[in-house]
Design a protein around this motif. Structure first.
Motif, PDB file in Angstrom:
ATOM      1  N   ASP B  64     -10.632   2.300   5.384  1.00  0.00           N
ATOM      2  CA  ASP B  64      -9.440   1.836   6.079  1.00  0.00           C
ATOM      3  C   ASP B  64      -8.407   1.259   5.123  1.00  0.00           C
ATOM      4  O   ASP B  64      -7.282   0.977   5.518  1.00  0.00           O
ATOM      5  CB  ASP B  64      -9.813   0.737   7.086  1.00  0.00           C
ATOM      6  N   ALA B  84       2.080   0.696   6.582  1.00  0.00           N
ATOM      7  CA  ALA B  84       2.645   2.015   6.762  1.00  0.00           C
ATOM      8  C   ALA B  84       4.078   2.053   6.271  1.00  0.00           C
ATOM      9  O   ALA B  84       5.012   2.061   7.042  1.00  0.00           O
ATOM     10  CB  ALA B  84       2.573   2.390   8.232  1.00  0.00           C
ATOM     11  N   ARG B  88       7.014   6.368   2.361  1.00  0.00           N
ATOM     12  CA  ARG B  88       6.215   7.583   2.179  1.00  0.00           C
ATOM     13  C   ARG B  88       6.945   8.814   2.701  1.00  0.00           C
ATOM     14  O   ARG B  88       6.544   9.936   2.418  1.00  0.00           O
ATOM     15  CB  ARG B  88       4.859   7.418   2.866  1.00  0.00           C
ATOM     16  N   PHE B  89       7.999   8.602   3.498  1.00  0.00           N
ATOM     17  CA  PHE B  89       8.745   9.743   4.027  1.00  0.00           C
ATOM     18  C   PHE B  89       9.916  10.150   3.135  1.00  0.00           C
ATOM     19  O   PHE B  89      10.568  11.150   3.393  1.00  0.00           O
ATOM     20  CB  PHE B  89       9.284   9.428   5.420  1.00  0.00           C
ATOM     21  N   GLN B 185      -2.131  -2.799  13.611  1.00  0.00           N
ATOM     22  CA  GLN B 185      -3.355  -2.090  13.261  1.00  0.00           C
ATOM     23  C   GLN B 185      -3.165  -0.580  13.232  1.00  0.00           C
ATOM     24  O   GLN B 185      -3.911   0.124  12.575  1.00  0.00           O
ATOM     25  CB  GLN B 185      -4.438  -2.459  14.281  1.00  0.00           C
ATOM     26  N   LYS B 186      -2.194  -0.079  13.934  1.00  0.00           N
ATOM     27  CA  LYS B 186      -1.960   1.364  13.970  1.00  0.00           C
ATOM     28  C   LYS B 186      -0.474   1.618  14.139  1.00  0.00           C
ATOM     29  O   LYS B 186       0.221   0.846  14.806  1.00  0.00           O
ATOM     30  CB  LYS B 186      -2.725   1.991  15.135  1.00  0.00           C
ATOM     31  N   THR B 187       0.012   2.661  13.537  1.00  0.00           N
ATOM     32  CA  THR B 187       1.396   3.058  13.770  1.00  0.00           C
ATOM     33  C   THR B 187       1.445   4.554  14.051  1.00  0.00           C
ATOM     34  O   THR B 187       0.620   5.315  13.571  1.00  0.00           O
ATOM     35  CB  THR B 187       2.303   2.765  12.560  1.00  0.00           C
ATOM     36  N   GLN B 188       2.448   4.925  14.836  1.00  0.00           N
ATOM     37  CA  GLN B 188       2.668   6.340  15.105  1.00  0.00           C
ATOM     38  C   GLN B 188       4.127   6.654  14.871  1.00  0.00           C
ATOM     39  O   GLN B 188       5.003   6.049  15.494  1.00  0.00           O
ATOM     40  CB  GLN B 188       2.276   6.677  16.539  1.00  0.00           C
ATOM     41  N   ASP B 189       4.390   7.544  13.952  1.00  0.00           N
ATOM     42  CA  ASP B 189       5.751   7.883  13.571  1.00  0.00           C
ATOM     43  C   ASP B 189       6.092   9.289  14.030  1.00  0.00           C
ATOM     44  O   ASP B 189       5.346  10.225  13.747  1.00  0.00           O
ATOM     45  CB  ASP B 189       5.911   7.806  12.046  1.00  0.00           C
ATOM     46  N   THR B 190       7.205   9.431  14.710  1.00  0.00           N
ATOM     47  CA  THR B 190       7.692  10.750  15.082  1.00  0.00           C
ATOM     48  C   THR B 190       8.969  11.039  14.315  1.00  0.00           C
ATOM     49  O   THR B 190       9.940  10.290  14.411  1.00  0.00           O
ATOM     50  CB  THR B 190       7.940  10.837  16.602  1.00  0.00           C
ATOM     51  N   LEU B 191       8.946  12.133  13.556  1.00  0.00           N
ATOM     52  CA  LEU B 191      10.072  12.477  12.700  1.00  0.00           C
ATOM     53  C   LEU B 191      10.911  13.556  13.355  1.00  0.00           C
ATOM     54  O   LEU B 191      10.378  14.507  13.945  1.00  0.00           O
ATOM     55  CB  LEU B 191       9.573  13.004  11.355  1.00  0.00           C
ATOM     56  N   TYR B 241       8.032  14.741   2.477  1.00  0.00           N
ATOM     57  CA  TYR B 241       6.779  14.268   3.048  1.00  0.00           C
ATOM     58  C   TYR B 241       5.716  15.329   2.878  1.00  0.00           C
ATOM     59  O   TYR B 241       5.977  16.514   3.048  1.00  0.00           O
ATOM     60  CB  TYR B 241       6.959  13.945   4.543  1.00  0.00           C
TER      61      TYR B 241
END
Lengths: 246, 246
Positions: B64, B84, B88-89, B185-191, B241
């Motif tokens: 993790d 996050a 990184r993008f 604790q978690k991420t969600q990325d929409t590009l 990316y």
DNA sequence: GAGTGGTCTAGACCACGAC
DNA sequence: TCGTGGTCTAGACCACTCT
């Protein structure tokens, strides 16, 4: 039963050498993709090591994606990736979310040429070796949506160079496997932004200098060699990709 | 020595529960980032489990990215829980590949308003509840590179609404943890792809209608609740990316 | 030399899947 | 019921790091 014995302490760990030995046996085709390999206890016994050691070796190969474990069933050689679909990067024209639909493929050009310095390097070819370069357009409901340039190292894909491109399948990876024995096991896609030139725009029925997303893919076989370079272009306004962290 | 005991078989594996217990102790700040945690043998003894079991638990946290092992030295809590990073993008201006550099943050606006229907829904708030909306620009070497709009549910982040935004840190997630006890604790990325409007362009020192990449993020806490909505815009030509399959 | 994580063993029992 | 992978134990020894 094999003649393989693992001596105990040259420079590497025992499970590391076991993993390499098993990887070699897989690459030599001892077990086909999708096939079951012997049980952990069997392998441990035939190599003369403890169960935990063979499990560590198998774990390495599972991490690499060479093997897959299924609780209660056994350990399988990974089948090649059919998918790695480019469609996961795009959402075209208010369709259903069913990204499993495969766009139809039409080959535009196919020619042999010498590899560039960079291509020779990533493919591990001699300077001046031959590659097969393809251009194709992919369509959904007869509407062009993706433009692709594909470069393949000739020695491996010689069977494709002589065949009729009209008879090719929409999906290339299963075809690579059937016709050339090449199993695509890993892909790496690098996304960036660009604009279409006049020719590209025409083929996608878009205006020149229309914004596009560029996907540069390297595809690797089970031995970890790069065996395909692919450049894909699609309308930037259709680009949609979701990435999760943890 | 702690009072923690791990009962043996409700629904989860022992090492899974151990990992959760250790994660909690880390998140509660028992060991600071960069700090050494007790030796594996010590942990095994204090939890009353075998060495192999504690090692499996630690391995989960290493995967993790919560912990890092160093042979001969010990096990450390990972520093810089930036988690996050948006960087990184993007690859900005021919820099070193060191993507660990954190862009400087400057808050432009901060205001309270009522949640939209969609926001209330994802946050699990009552209709008409308050949210805190921030706008900030992030810079590398004094050059603006990212523009962000951040929406936070008020009941949880009340402490931030009253504080001086000039004193805020460059990284928000560690600050959420320190000031509000919220652990992301978690991420969600929409590009997706878009263009800058005049205001946005000015803040990024780019021309109006300049192409940009849009990152829409949902961030979740340990309980799995969405606790942050973030929209990030960056120059499309700096977008890069890499995604791997298998 | 003392302390750490890394490797390895030889057992035991559990949970899942197919018959 | 049987064979599979998954979990767990209680040891042993090795390799690395620091002092």
């Amino acid at each position: 039963m094999s003649t393989l014995l693992i001596d105990n302490t040259p420079g590497q760990s025992r499970y590391g050498k076991l993993a390499q030995a098993l990887r070699d046996r897989i690459l030599l085709g001892e077990w086909a993709p999708g096939e079951l390999i012997p049980a952990e206890s069997t392998l441990a016994q035939s190599y003369g090591v403890a169960l935990g050691t063979i499990r560590q070796a198998l774990s390495l190969l599972v991490e690499d994606g060479v093997l897959q474990r299924r609780h209660g069933k056994g350990t399988f050689v990974t089948k090649g990736v059919d998918g790695a679909s480019m469609m996961r990067f795009f959402r075209f024209r208010g369709l259903d979310d069913d990204s499993s639909t495969t766009p139809h493929s039409r080959i535009l050009t196919s020619r042999l040429r010498s590899a560039s310095v960079q291509e020779a390097h990533v493919f591990g070819l001699e300077h001046g070796a031959q590659v097969l370069q393809l251009e194709r357009v992919r369509s959904l409901d007869a509407e062009p949506c993706l433009l692709e340039t594909i470069v393949l190292p000739l020695p491996i894909f010689g069977a494709l160079a002589d065949s009729d491109t009209n008879a090719w399948d929409d999906l290339l990876y299963p075809m690579y496997q059937q016709r050339c024995g090449v199993v695509i096991q890993k892909t790496q896609d690098t996304l960036s932004f660009s604009q279409l030139n006049a020719t590209q725009a025409k083929r996608l029925k878009l205006a020149a200098s229309h914004p596009c997303v560029l996907v540069e893919r390297q595809a690797f076989d089970m031995a970890g060699r790069c065996v395909e370079l692919r450049t894909t272009r699609g309308d930037a306004y259709s680009f949609k990709y979701t990435a999760q962290v943890q």
